[in-house]
Write an enzyme that holds these catalytic residues in place. Sequence first.
Site, PDB file in Angstrom:
ATOM      1  N   SER A 176       0.830  -1.196   0.000  1.00  0.00           N
ATOM      2  CA  SER A 176       0.000   0.000   0.000  1.00  0.00           C
ATOM      3  C   SER A 176       0.874   1.260   0.000  1.00  0.00           C
ATOM      4  O   SER A 176       1.670   1.445  -0.910  1.00  0.00           O
ATOM      5  CB  SER A 176      -0.953  -0.025   1.211  1.00  0.00           C
ATOM      6  OG  SER A 176      -1.944   0.968   1.094  1.00  0.00           O
ATOM      7  N   ASP A 200       0.097  -4.145  -4.087  1.00  0.00           N
ATOM      8  CA  ASP A 200      -1.037  -3.246  -4.294  1.00  0.00           C
ATOM      9  C   ASP A 200      -0.733  -1.831  -3.803  1.00  0.00           C
ATOM     10  O   ASP A 200      -1.315  -1.347  -2.819  1.00  0.00           O
ATOM     11  CB  ASP A 200      -2.296  -3.775  -3.605  1.00  0.00           C
ATOM     12  CG  ASP A 200      -3.564  -3.320  -4.331  1.00  0.00           C
ATOM     13  OD1 ASP A 200      -3.510  -3.110  -5.551  1.00  0.00           O
ATOM     14  OD2 ASP A 200      -4.609  -3.177  -3.673  1.00  0.00           O
ATOM     15  N   HIS A 288      -7.421  -5.501  -1.051  1.00  0.00           N
ATOM     16  CA  HIS A 288      -6.166  -4.763  -0.972  1.00  0.00           C
ATOM     17  C   HIS A 288      -5.080  -5.645  -0.359  1.00  0.00           C
ATOM     18  O   HIS A 288      -3.987  -5.796  -0.907  1.00  0.00           O
ATOM     19  CB  HIS A 288      -6.401  -3.511  -0.119  1.00  0.00           C
ATOM     20  CG  HIS A 288      -5.324  -2.477  -0.188  1.00  0.00           C
ATOM     21  ND1 HIS A 288      -4.639  -2.170  -1.348  1.00  0.00           N
ATOM     22  CD2 HIS A 288      -4.821  -1.649   0.771  1.00  0.00           C
ATOM     23  CE1 HIS A 288      -3.776  -1.197  -1.105  1.00  0.00           C
ATOM     24  NE2 HIS A 288      -3.852  -0.885   0.179  1.00  0.00           N
TER      25      HIS A 288
END
Length: 347
Positions: A176, A200, A288
């Site tokens: 992230s 991601d 995610h």
Amino acid sequence: MGNENICIFSLWIILGNIFATFSSDPEAAAGVFVNATATPPPATTEWITDYTDIVSKFSLRSSDIPDDDMCYIVAGSPETIKECEFNSETQTFVVIHGWTVTGMFESWVPKLVTALYEREPSANVIVVDWLTRANQHYPTSAAYTKLVGRDVAKFVTWLQKELQLPWERIHLLGYSLGAHVAGIAGDLTDHKISRITGLDPAGPTFEHADDQSTLSRGDAQFVDVLHTNTRGSPDRSIGIQRPVGHIDIYPNGGTFQPGCDIQNTLLGIALEGIKGLQNMDQLVKCSHERSIHLFIDSLLNTQQQSMAYRCNSKEAFNKGLCLSCRKNQTTSILIFQRCTCIFTVLK
């Protein structure tokens, strides 16, 4: 962007705002804010060897106790390298977490540490702790990636010079916001890092940012990226949509992952009773975080390597134009997941 996705994204931000209220970060309390689009200072010799302003912490995790920070390596303090029993003869992995609504390490961290040690038993697995900066309102934490990236660049450069480590043995893994931290660090080091894996990478505020502010393929000799939550319009999807690495992999199309619908997630939370309230953020980050678990699966299942289909565009993939079984149309993906449908963009 569908109504369901807007609600999910809004909930994610609201949860972050609630938990960020309780943050004790002195920089946030003082109103410090870093422009997420600003270009970081050049990595001059003087800048990169000043360790006095490093806020992030670097713990060398062990395979025996992967969920605890037992020993910290401190840039500028070579004695901590020996104290933590760092092995200079092997691979070094640097794991960088993302935004957090709880201010604590998430459960995936020890799981990834364990998987890395199972794959490379003699390796060094260092976990970057930037929790105080990551536990802010999302835009603030996103902006802090600049400072955290500088911390990581200084630390890695110091460690490499102190031990004369081959740069080929340094691998950054960021999830992230942590993926962008890794990219910024790789851009600032005075030598190109061997590999950066982006799990991601975060989308909001980064979809249209420049290469110096995001993970990009110029940040390491090899940048591989796994996209698992790109649902919604650009810059509003949780994960970044555009390809940013040498190879970008989109499992199941990369938009949304199986089993991550609201019904399944709420059922899982409900089954845990009151404890499930602590996992409310799973409602938002299921797809995610799937990027991490797919990567872990690939580390542990080396006997069942998956295949990916090369494709020039998502539209071509959706039309079935890239699903030929001819040898020149498929490629084996190094340490990636077993999956029935993977869409890949190669740059």
